[in-house]
Scaffold this active site. Structure first.
Site, PDB file in Angstrom:
ATOM      1  CG  MET A 259       4.314  -1.287  -1.943  1.00  0.00           C
ATOM      2  SD  MET A 259       3.473  -1.301  -0.369  1.00  0.00           S
ATOM      3  CE  MET A 259       4.666  -2.175   0.660  1.00  0.00           C
TER       4      MET A 259
ATOM      5  CG  ASP B 236       9.512  -8.538   2.957  1.00  0.00           C
ATOM      6  OD1 ASP B 236       9.420  -7.928   4.029  1.00  0.00           O
ATOM      7  OD2 ASP B 236       9.337  -7.998   1.841  1.00  0.00           O
TER       8      ASP B 236
ATOM      9  CB  SER C 244      11.850  -2.893   5.006  1.00  0.00           C
ATOM     10  OG  SER C 244      10.867  -2.123   4.348  1.00  0.00           O
TER      11      SER C 244
ATOM     12  CG  MET D 123       5.274  -5.966  -3.213  1.00  0.00           C
ATOM     13  SD  MET D 123       5.311  -5.413  -1.493  1.00  0.00           S
ATOM     14  CE  MET D 123       6.775  -4.399  -1.525  1.00  0.00           C
TER      15      MET D 123
ATOM     16  CG  HIS E   1       9.644  -6.739  -2.333  1.00  0.00           C
ATOM     17  ND1 HIS E   1       9.055  -6.895  -1.098  1.00  0.00           N
ATOM     18  CD2 HIS E   1       8.934  -7.542  -3.174  1.00  0.00           C
ATOM     19  CE1 HIS E   1       8.043  -7.745  -1.192  1.00  0.00           C
ATOM     20  NE2 HIS E   1       7.946  -8.144  -2.447  1.00  0.00           N
TER      21      HIS E   1
ATOM     22  CG  HIS F   5      13.491  -5.141   1.555  1.00  0.00           C
ATOM     23  ND1 HIS F   5      13.662  -6.252   0.753  1.00  0.00           N
ATOM     24  CD2 HIS F   5      12.159  -4.930   1.617  1.00  0.00           C
ATOM     25  CE1 HIS F   5      12.472  -6.697   0.366  1.00  0.00           C
ATOM     26  NE2 HIS F   5      11.546  -5.902   0.872  1.00  0.00           N
TER      27      HIS F   5
ATOM     28  CG  MET G  53       5.739 -11.696   0.048  1.00  0.00           C
ATOM     29  SD  MET G  53       6.814 -10.345   0.551  1.00  0.00           S
ATOM     30  CE  MET G  53       5.777  -9.458   1.710  1.00  0.00           C
TER      31      MET G  53
ATOM     32  CG  PHE H 101      -0.193  -1.706   4.447  1.00  0.00           C
ATOM     33  CD1 PHE H 101      -0.225  -0.330   4.278  1.00  0.00           C
ATOM     34  CD2 PHE H 101      -1.140  -2.497   3.802  1.00  0.00           C
ATOM     35  CE1 PHE H 101      -1.216   0.264   3.482  1.00  0.00           C
ATOM     36  CE2 PHE H 101      -2.123  -1.911   3.007  1.00  0.00           C
ATOM     37  CZ  PHE H 101      -2.160  -0.529   2.849  1.00  0.00           C
ATOM     38  N   GLY H 102       3.992  -2.231   5.994  1.00  0.00           N
ATOM     39  CA  GLY H 102       4.918  -2.635   7.041  1.00  0.00           C
ATOM     40  C   GLY H 102       4.134  -2.827   8.334  1.00  0.00           C
TER      41      GLY H 102
ATOM     42  CG  ASP I  15       9.161  -3.045   0.968  1.00  0.00           C
ATOM     43  OD1 ASP I  15       9.246  -4.150   0.417  1.00  0.00           O
ATOM     44  OD2 ASP I  15       9.417  -2.852   2.174  1.00  0.00           O
TER      45      ASP I  15
HETATM   46  C1  DX5 Z   1       5.444  -5.588   3.016  1.00  0.00           C
HETATM   47  C2  DX5 Z   1       6.873  -5.260   2.641  1.00  0.00           C
HETATM   48  C3  DX5 Z   1       7.846  -5.480   3.727  1.00  0.00           C
HETATM   49  C4  DX5 Z   1       7.668  -4.595   4.939  1.00  0.00           C
HETATM   50  C5  DX5 Z   1       8.319  -5.250   6.108  1.00  0.00           C
HETATM   51  O1  DX5 Z   1       4.653  -5.580   1.880  1.00  0.00           O
HETATM   52  O2  DX5 Z   1       7.277  -6.042   1.537  1.00  0.00           O
HETATM   53  O3  DX5 Z   1       9.177  -5.374   3.248  1.00  0.00           O
HETATM   54  O4  DX5 Z   1       8.214  -3.329   4.767  1.00  0.00           O
HETATM   55  O5  DX5 Z   1       7.993  -4.533   7.238  1.00  0.00           O
HETATM   56  P1  DX5 Z   1       7.853  -5.219   8.670  1.00  0.00           P
HETATM   57  O6  DX5 Z   1       9.193  -5.768   9.012  1.00  0.00           O
HETATM   58  O7  DX5 Z   1       7.426  -4.106   9.553  1.00  0.00           O
HETATM   59  O8  DX5 Z   1       6.817  -6.301   8.524  1.00  0.00           O
HETATM   60 ZN    ZN Z   2       9.446  -6.094   0.987  1.00  0.00          ZN
END
Ligand code: DX5
Ligand code: ZN
Length: 224
Positions: free
Chosen positions: A40, A180, A11, A71, A69, A36, A140, A146-147, A38
């Protein structure tokens, strides 16, 4: 499902955005098949990240699969922009779509891989009516937004149950399962054993000392 079919999807949310080129290079060197991305919108989730303009500008840097992805609320508004920007697959959240069938139709008409995602507390039954129309199911294992969050332990049970249910429905070979959130080298095996074929990993890769090697390590886990 054989164990050696794991796909790793780094990601880029956890990458250094001033150096996206090198992040993609890392993914390529590590042998990641998917990237990947993300997206948002500060409505469906509190965070605000990547739009089609960014996807378009990095598209020429790699041939890897762009796994977008979404969101976002009103995902139907963003299918064509992301398809035109170079997405290969587009996944939307069932919780965000007023009319999931229409979103699916839009992704299909753009000729992209169709994905639906479930938040940790959303039951699988919410997506059952659409299963015959999708290619990918994104489960999920953290609350989206957030990562760098911790894997929610109950996710493994949910993955197993969904895996089993797909077998019962005769859909297991047709729908690819992606997981994920909070995926680390230490839990990757547990998650794949439960049924996941694609693992998304952000912070574990991009915050490691040697991201290329971390991707390679993920991939070796899948080799029996
Ligand atoms: C969270 C994202 C994920 C995130 C994963 O909302 O959809 O893809 O970036 O990051 P890690 O692996 O750090 O949880
Ligand atoms: Zn994601």
């Amino acid at each position: 499902m054989s164990n050696n079919s794991i796909i790793i999807a780094p990601s880029i949310l956890s990458a250094d955005f001033s150096r996206l080129y090198s992040a993609l290079e890392i993914c390529e060197k590590g042998g990641a098949e998917y990237i990947h991305i993300d997206v948002m919108d500060n409505h469906f989730v509190p965070n605000l990240t990547i739009g089609p303009v960014v996807v378009k500008s990095i598209r020429h840097l790699t041939k890897s699969f762009f796994d977008v992805h979404l969101m976002v609320e009103r995902p139907e508004d963003l299918i064509i922009p992301f398809a035109d920007a170079g997405a290969d697959g587009i996944t939307f959240h069932i919780e965000a779509a007023q009319n999931p069938g229409r979103v699916i139709d839009l992704i299909r008409s753009a000729n992209k891989q169709i994905g639906i995602s479930l938040k940790p507390r959303t039951p699988f039954s919410r997506i059952e009516p659409y299963l015959d129309q999708i290619d990918l199911l994104l489960i999920m294992s953290v609350e989206p937004g957030f990562g760098g969050q911790e894997y929610i332990p109950g996710s493994t049970k949910k993955i197993k149950e969904i895996h089993q249910r797909l077998i019962e429905l005769g859909l297991r070979d047709r729908i690819i399962m992606e997981v994920d959130g909070g995926i680390k080298l230490i839990n990757a095996e547990e998650v794949t054993k439960a049924g996941a074929e694609i693992l998304v990993a952000g912070s574990e890769i991009f915050q490691s000392e040697n991201p290329v090697q971390t991707i390679q390590k993920f991939k070796t886990l899948g080799v029996t």
